[in-house]
Design an enzyme around this catalytic site. Structure first.
Site, PDB file in Angstrom:
ATOM      1  N   ARG B   7      56.706  37.141  72.560  1.00  0.00           N
ATOM      2  CA  ARG B   7      55.381  37.553  72.673  1.00  0.00           C
ATOM      3  C   ARG B   7      54.923  38.414  71.915  1.00  0.00           C
ATOM      4  NH1 ARG B   7      55.728  41.318  77.683  1.00  0.00           N
ATOM      5  NH2 ARG B   7      58.039  41.533  77.818  1.00  0.00           N
ATOM      6  N   SER B  34      51.090  42.247  78.470  1.00  0.00           N
ATOM      7  CA  SER B  34      52.014  41.466  78.627  1.00  0.00           C
ATOM      8  C   SER B  34      52.209  40.321  77.493  1.00  0.00           C
ATOM      9  CB  SER B  34      52.198  40.954  80.043  1.00  0.00           C
ATOM     10  OG  SER B  34      52.693  41.687  80.858  1.00  0.00           O
ATOM     11  N   GLU B  55      40.366  33.546  85.606  1.00  0.00           N
ATOM     12  CA  GLU B  55      40.846  32.499  84.385  1.00  0.00           C
ATOM     13  C   GLU B  55      40.026  31.149  84.420  1.00  0.00           C
ATOM     14  OE1 GLU B  55      42.707  33.828  86.943  1.00  0.00           O
ATOM     15  OE2 GLU B  55      44.177  35.118  85.889  1.00  0.00           O
ATOM     16  N   PHE B  80      49.109  30.972  85.081  1.00  0.00           N
ATOM     17  CA  PHE B  80      47.710  31.094  85.160  1.00  0.00           C
ATOM     18  C   PHE B  80      46.679  30.521  84.118  1.00  0.00           C
ATOM     19  CE2 PHE B  80      49.868  35.364  86.749  1.00  0.00           C
ATOM     20  CZ  PHE B  80      50.213  34.762  88.105  1.00  0.00           C
ATOM     21  N   ASP B 114      59.616  38.215  88.455  1.00  0.00           N
ATOM     22  CA  ASP B 114      58.518  38.309  89.457  1.00  0.00           C
ATOM     23  C   ASP B 114      58.321  37.039  90.392  1.00  0.00           C
ATOM     24  OD1 ASP B 114      56.919  40.382  89.097  1.00  0.00           O
ATOM     25  OD2 ASP B 114      56.311  39.671  86.974  1.00  0.00           O
ATOM     26  N   ARG B 164      59.081  35.321  77.269  1.00  0.00           N
ATOM     27  CA  ARG B 164      58.852  36.622  77.340  1.00  0.00           C
ATOM     28  C   ARG B 164      59.891  37.635  76.871  1.00  0.00           C
ATOM     29  NH1 ARG B 164      56.035  39.668  81.574  1.00  0.00           N
ATOM     30  NH2 ARG B 164      56.775  41.514  82.098  1.00  0.00           N
TER      31      ARG B 164
END
Lengths: 278, 309
Positions: B7, B34, B55, B80, B114, B164
């Site tokens: 990322r 993020s 979104e 998302f 998460d 990530r």
């Protein structure tokens, strides 16, 4: 009053032409969105022939944009786009046919159609993006968006409602076709909207309320919107679903339905009188 | 082995793209720290749109920006940016072929802590089912960077799935990159493993385990999932005894399904390795997460060996 009576008369004639074309697109026995297309016919005429910058080339970058978020009313747009010469009126009889140019809902393959809508609630967001994008290159381009009132139940509309003032999108003007009736019943029965003016004002929009069939009021509102700085404008246009066709006025029955032979003949007669009246 | 964050590479690439092309605009939904889209925002605030946690509006707004001639990159976590605004991607973007690039960050199980709401095991499926959509899944940070540039040059909707974590760098900056091209990362003669994203590295490790058992596995990096070069898939599978697919995604509708479709003409014994029809979960670390889901080199080796022994 910002416009000559001559111009007002011309636009009323245009609106009658739009209603005539709508009926041609969905003659007796052919299902179509008569109600919502005719409630917005006057506003549509004012936009394309009284307000918006339009050009021979439907892709001219200087053009103003019009997006029907209530995509099912696209018949009113087709009438105007043909009048502007973007395609032949011959296409009207092929609306909603296999390989026909004119799809059941707005499609960018059709000259003059700016976005794909039909899945309700998305058009205001698309219009916002267009307004933001155009503004980076040419602040004179204005983006207009027509929403239905039943469509306001979609949460995305309120996301866009919050976003547009945040970006000070003054080149965005939305119009709600407040005919009070959605596909199956009255909006206030299905999903009450209550005080629309207060809602949009509290979201940070400049709000103008008008009779959506009063051509002079429509033009004045569109002019006023152009003078507003630092925020987008919302025009709440009170209209009658099926306006112009007494058998279809104020009922959900013609949201998407076929006229009988008798109704079709009656509609043509009503249009004849409408034109005489102008 | 050098580890690098995808990322971060994505954010840097976006910033570079912003310098090269003033039509590139970036939208984000309160996760720019993020997704690393913030790197673009710091440099080009007038072309950076903070859309809030909304979104659906963000994806349709991106379509509008594309219609105005811009090249919007939309950013959020993969769950998302795909599932939440699915109909907006379908209707506002894919039907009119709007030139919108969607970044699905923290993709797959890579956001291990998460839990299921934040872990995308279905994003490839719902993106590749859409007509006109290109689906990309970079193997490492180096490929991520090239992919961003290639996506901007591609006309039409494109989805990029970004891991990530810090993961091994398997490709060279000097290697040419083309959307649609798959690359053989290791040669083998017994079976072929088609993998995507971080699972390419896991498969390479699995190949080492297999080698000790006398099984020579070919490992292919499929970083373009759609359009998939079906002919190339068949060519790479030719002469093999079995086919294995590995992905950090459900075994339904992902890379495995795409490879299986490509192989339909000449079926071989096959294993589709991925998430077995379940959602994610919280875990202390990425490694543990992958163990729980059977995505370690040992898992891959065991299942691959089962096909040919």
């Amino acid at each position: 009053m910002s416009c000559s009576s001559e111009k007002i008369r011309e636009l009323k004639r245009r609106a009658a032409d739009i209603r005539e074309d709508i009926v041609e697109m969905i003659p007796a026995g052919k299902v179509g969105h008569l109600g919502g297309s005719s409630s917005i016919a006057d506003v549509t005429a004012a936009l394309y022939f009284g307000k918006m910058k339009v050009f021979r080339d439907p892709k001219d970058p200087r053009r103003d944009r019009l997006i029907f978020s209530k995509g099912h009313a696209v018949l009113a747009q087709y009438a105007c786009l043909a009048e502007l010469g973007y395609f032949s009126k011959e296409e009207f009889k092929n609306v909603k046919t296999l390989h026909g140019l004119l799809q059941g809902h707005p499609d960018v393959s059709i000259p003059g159609i700016e976005a794909v809508t039909g899945s309700l609630g998305q058009g205001l967001s698309v219009s916002l993006g267009m307004a933001l994008g155009c503004r980076l290159d040419d602040p004179d381009v204005r983006v207009y968006c027509v929403l239905g009132d039943g469509e306001l139940a979609e949460g995305q509309v309120w996301e866009a409602a919050m976003a547009a003032p945040n970006f000070k999108a003054e080149n965005l003007c939305a119009i709600i076709d407040r005919n009070g009736i959605q596909a199956t019943d009255a909006t206030e029965k299905i999903f009450p909207i209550r005080d629309l003016k207060a809602k949009w004002e509290s979201f940070g929009w400049h709000v103008i309320e008008i009779d959506g069939h009063d051509m002079e009021a429509i033009l004045d509102a569109l002019d006023e919107a152009e003078t507003v700085k630092g925020k987008p404008t919302m025009i709440l246009a009170k209209t009658i679903k099926g306006k112009g066709f007494d058998f279809a006025e104020g009922t959900a029955r013609y949201h998407n339905a076929a006229m009988t032979e008798e109704e079709y003949a009656q509609a043509k007669e009503l249009i004849r009188k409408m034109k005489e009246g102008v | 082995m050098e580890l690098k964050n995808c990322r971060m590479a994505y954010g840097e690439a976006l910033k570079k793209l912003g310098e090269e092309n003033r039509n590139v605009v970036v939208l984000e939904a309160d996760l720019g720290n993020s997704t690393m889209s913030k790197l673009f925002g710091a440099e080009f605030p007038e072309r950076y749109f903070q859309m809030g946690i909304a979104e659906q509006n963000m994806l349709s707004t991106a379509a509008g920006l594309a219609f105005a001639g811009k090249i919007p990159f939309v950013n959020s976590f993969a769950v998302f940016s795909t599932g939440r605004p699915y109909d907006q991607i379908r209707s506002s973007i894919c039907i009119p072929e709007a030139n919108v690039k969607i970044c699905g960050s923290s993709a797959g199980l890579s956001d291990y802590g998460d839990g299921k709401t934040h872990q995308s095991i279905d994003d490839i499926a719902i993106m590749q089912v859409l007509p006109h959509m290109t689906v990309l899944s970079p193997v490492d940070a180096v490929e991520t960077e090239k992919m961003v540039k290639a996506a901007a040059e591609l006309a039409g909707p494109c989805y990029i799935r970004v891991n990530r974590n810090d993961i091994p760098v398997l490709t060279e900056p000097s290697e040419e990159y083309h959307i649609g091209k798959m690359s053989v990362m290791r040669e083998g003669t017994d079976l072929v493993i088609f993998a995507t994203g971080y699972m390419v590295y896991q498969s390479l490790e699995a190949a080492k385990i297999l080698e000790k058992k006398g099984i020579r596995a070919k490992v292919v990096n499929v970083s373009t999932i759609k359009p998939l070069d079906a002919e190339k898939v068949r060519e790479l599978a030719k002469g093999m005894k079995a086919v294995v697919t590995v992905e950090e995604h459900s075994v339904f509708g992902g890379l495995g399904a795409a490879i299986q479709k490509a192989m339909a003409k000449g079926p071989l014994p096959a294993e589709l390795i991925g998430v077995e029809d379940r959602f994610g979960t919280s875990a202390e670390n990425y490694e543990l997460m992958l163990q729980e889901y059977g995505l370690t080199p040992e898992d891959i080796a065991r299942r691959a060996a089962g096909l040919v022994q």
